[in-house]
Write an enzyme that holds these catalytic residues in place. Structure first.
Site, PDB file in Angstrom:
ATOM      1  N   GLU A 111       0.843  -1.203   0.000  1.00 22.91           N
ATOM      2  CA  GLU A 111       0.000   0.000   0.000  1.00 22.91           C
ATOM      3  C   GLU A 111       0.874   1.248   0.000  1.00 22.91           C
ATOM      4  O   GLU A 111       1.837   1.331   0.781  1.00 22.91           O
ATOM      5  CB  GLU A 111      -0.889  -0.011   1.246  1.00 22.91           C
ATOM      6  CG  GLU A 111      -2.346   0.178   0.896  1.00 22.91           C
ATOM      7  CD  GLU A 111      -3.177   0.415   2.125  1.00 22.91           C
ATOM      8  OE1 GLU A 111      -3.705   1.528   2.269  1.00 22.91           O
ATOM      9  OE2 GLU A 111      -3.248  -0.519   2.950  1.00 22.91           O
ATOM     10  N   ASP A 153       7.717   5.349  -8.415  1.00 26.64           N
ATOM     11  CA  ASP A 153       6.425   5.952  -8.120  1.00 26.64           C
ATOM     12  C   ASP A 153       6.351   7.246  -8.915  1.00 26.64           C
ATOM     13  O   ASP A 153       7.299   8.036  -8.920  1.00 26.64           O
ATOM     14  CB  ASP A 153       6.273   6.211  -6.623  1.00 26.64           C
ATOM     15  CG  ASP A 153       4.797   6.350  -6.252  1.00 26.64           C
ATOM     16  OD1 ASP A 153       3.992   5.529  -6.718  1.00 26.64           O
ATOM     17  OD2 ASP A 153       4.445   7.297  -5.506  1.00 26.64           O
ATOM     18  N   PHE A 172       0.576   4.271 -21.824  1.00 21.14           N
ATOM     19  CA  PHE A 172      -0.453   3.903 -20.858  1.00 21.14           C
ATOM     20  C   PHE A 172      -0.783   5.124 -19.999  1.00 21.14           C
ATOM     21  O   PHE A 172      -0.172   6.185 -20.148  1.00 21.14           O
ATOM     22  CB  PHE A 172       0.020   2.715 -19.999  1.00 21.14           C
ATOM     23  CG  PHE A 172       1.133   3.035 -19.027  1.00 21.14           C
ATOM     24  CD1 PHE A 172       0.863   3.251 -17.687  1.00 21.14           C
ATOM     25  CD2 PHE A 172       2.462   3.121 -19.457  1.00 21.14           C
ATOM     26  CE1 PHE A 172       1.894   3.545 -16.786  1.00 21.14           C
ATOM     27  CE2 PHE A 172       3.495   3.406 -18.566  1.00 21.14           C
ATOM     28  CZ  PHE A 172       3.205   3.618 -17.230  1.00 21.14           C
ATOM     29  N   GLY A 173      -1.741   4.951 -19.103  1.00 20.96           N
ATOM     30  CA  GLY A 173      -2.072   6.014 -18.149  1.00 20.96           C
ATOM     31  C   GLY A 173      -2.489   7.303 -18.848  1.00 20.96           C
ATOM     32  O   GLY A 173      -3.371   7.318 -19.710  1.00 20.96           O
ATOM     33  N   TYR A 174      -1.812   8.379 -18.496  1.00 20.32           N
ATOM     34  CA  TYR A 174      -2.139   9.708 -19.023  1.00 20.32           C
ATOM     35  C   TYR A 174      -1.428  10.000 -20.355  1.00 20.32           C
ATOM     36  O   TYR A 174      -1.510  11.126 -20.856  1.00 20.32           O
ATOM     37  CB  TYR A 174      -1.748  10.778 -17.999  1.00 20.32           C
ATOM     38  CG  TYR A 174      -2.516  10.714 -16.693  1.00 20.32           C
ATOM     39  CD1 TYR A 174      -3.625  11.533 -16.463  1.00 20.32           C
ATOM     40  CD2 TYR A 174      -2.139   9.836 -15.674  1.00 20.32           C
ATOM     41  CE1 TYR A 174      -4.321  11.483 -15.269  1.00 20.32           C
ATOM     42  CE2 TYR A 174      -2.835   9.776 -14.474  1.00 20.32           C
ATOM     43  CZ  TYR A 174      -3.920  10.601 -14.281  1.00 20.32           C
ATOM     44  OH  TYR A 174      -4.610  10.551 -13.097  1.00 20.32           O
ATOM     45  N   ASP A 175      -0.724   9.023 -20.918  1.00 18.16           N
ATOM     46  CA  ASP A 175       0.061   9.272 -22.139  1.00 18.16           C
ATOM     47  C   ASP A 175      -0.751   9.899 -23.285  1.00 18.16           C
ATOM     48  O   ASP A 175      -0.218  10.760 -24.003  1.00 18.16           O
ATOM     49  CB  ASP A 175       0.720   7.983 -22.641  1.00 18.16           C
ATOM     50  CG  ASP A 175       1.959   7.620 -21.821  1.00 18.16           C
ATOM     51  OD1 ASP A 175       2.417   8.457 -21.035  1.00 18.16           O
ATOM     52  OD2 ASP A 175       2.455   6.491 -21.985  1.00 18.16           O
TER      53      ASP A 175
HETATM   54  P1  IMP Z   1       2.074   4.874  -9.907  1.00 14.79           P
HETATM   55  O1  IMP Z   1       3.486   5.258 -10.025  1.00 14.79           O
HETATM   56  O2  IMP Z   1       1.848   3.445 -10.291  1.00 14.79           O
HETATM   57  O3  IMP Z   1       1.483   5.231  -8.569  1.00 14.79           O
HETATM   58  O4  IMP Z   1       1.302   5.668 -11.047  1.00 14.79           O
HETATM   59  C1  IMP Z   1       0.638   6.868 -10.818  1.00 14.79           C
HETATM   60  C2  IMP Z   1      -0.326   7.159 -11.925  1.00 14.79           C
HETATM   61  O5  IMP Z   1       0.368   7.761 -12.995  1.00 14.79           O
HETATM   62  C3  IMP Z   1      -1.104   5.992 -12.509  1.00 14.79           C
HETATM   63  O6  IMP Z   1      -2.408   6.443 -12.796  1.00 14.79           O
HETATM   64  C4  IMP Z   1      -0.370   5.675 -13.774  1.00 14.79           C
HETATM   65  O7  IMP Z   1      -1.231   5.173 -14.748  1.00 14.79           O
HETATM   66  C5  IMP Z   1       0.146   7.044 -14.180  1.00 14.79           C
HETATM   67  N1  IMP Z   1       1.422   6.908 -14.847  1.00 14.79           N
HETATM   68  C6  IMP Z   1       2.579   6.404 -14.321  1.00 14.79           C
HETATM   69  N2  IMP Z   1       3.556   6.436 -15.237  1.00 14.79           N
HETATM   70  C7  IMP Z   1       3.005   6.958 -16.366  1.00 14.79           C
HETATM   71  C8  IMP Z   1       3.527   7.206 -17.668  1.00 14.79           C
HETATM   72  O8  IMP Z   1       4.693   6.942 -17.989  1.00 14.79           O
HETATM   73  N3  IMP Z   1       2.673   7.760 -18.543  1.00 14.79           N
HETATM   74  C9  IMP Z   1       1.370   8.050 -18.242  1.00 14.79           C
HETATM   75  N4  IMP Z   1       0.839   7.811 -17.053  1.00 14.79           N
HETATM   76  C10 IMP Z   1       1.648   7.264 -16.116  1.00 14.79           C
END
Ligand code: IMP
Length: 205
Positions: free
Chosen positions: A42, A71, A152-155
């Protein structure tokens, strides 16, 4: 100060793919160990550095193998640096990539100042329990609509020089990304530890 084998402390396949691709170019002497499991960690710390370290320590302790964790936070200037450490859960406890992107586009509707940055903290815990934490930053702009199918994510809504990270091919993203920059900052620590191994430093085994 030793390191021969390394576990990537993440259960996110998108993240693992990028970390492995960058590490393979940076630290050929390190064997990446795959297929292990560990209890969910967590993220309870108030900072990216704290959470990266928490994950790396937990996975080192569960697997007995040196561990590297990242992170990542997205800092949007018009939102006073939010979502920052809360980036993963921006749209709530059941957040998905799509719901997070939709919320950010909605929150920035009509906003002209769209500058933002990805910040990644990477933590290494080596075989001896020694710890190193580094950071990588990528400056960009939040686009007004989704573009691109990669990443992925916010890309799909994070633009650098007019191109979203999702429009880049994986090698292009891995050349400039916040994650790659953080891992590059870790490279000297990985090299030193690799040298200690190949020099036959047995003093701490
Ligand atoms: P965490 O590091 O896994 O806590 O990710 C935090 C958030 O940022 C998550 O919603 C991921 O999808 C997003 N995220 C992490 N790395 C990237 C990236 O390289 N590109 C886009 N979104 C990202």
């Amino acid at each position: 100060m030793r390191l021969q084998r390394l576990v990537v402390a993440s259960k996110n396949p998108d993240k693992i793919r990028e970390v492995e691709a960058v590490l393979e170019g940076l630290a050929q002497h390190v064997e990446i160990v795959r297929g292990l499991d560990w209890p969910e960690v967590e993220e309870t710390e108030p900072t990216l550095e704290g959470n990266a370290l928490l994950k790396a320590r937990a996975v080192k302790s569960a697997t007995g193998i040196a561990s590297v964790a990242d992170d990542t936070g997205l800092e949007v200037d018009a939102l006073a640096g939010a979502p920052g450490v809360f980036t993963a859960r921006y749209s709530g406890p059941d957040a998905t990539y799509a719901s997070n992107v939709a919320k950010l586009l909605a929150d920035l509707e009509g906003v002209d100042e769209r500058t933002a940055r990805f910040r990644t903290a990477v933590a290494l815990v080596d075989d001896d329990g020694d710890e190193v934490v580094v950071e990588g930053v990528l400056e960009g702009v939040i686009s007004t609509e989704r573009r691109g199918a990669g990443g992925f994510g916010y890309d799909p809504i994070f633009e650098v020089d007019g191109v979203t990270l999702a429009e880049m091919d994986p090698a292009q993203k891995n050349q400039i990304s916040h994650r790659a920059r953080a891992l590059q900052a870790l490279a000297p620590a990985l090299r030193t530890r690799g040298r200690a191994n190949s020099d036959g430093d047995l003093s701490r085994q």
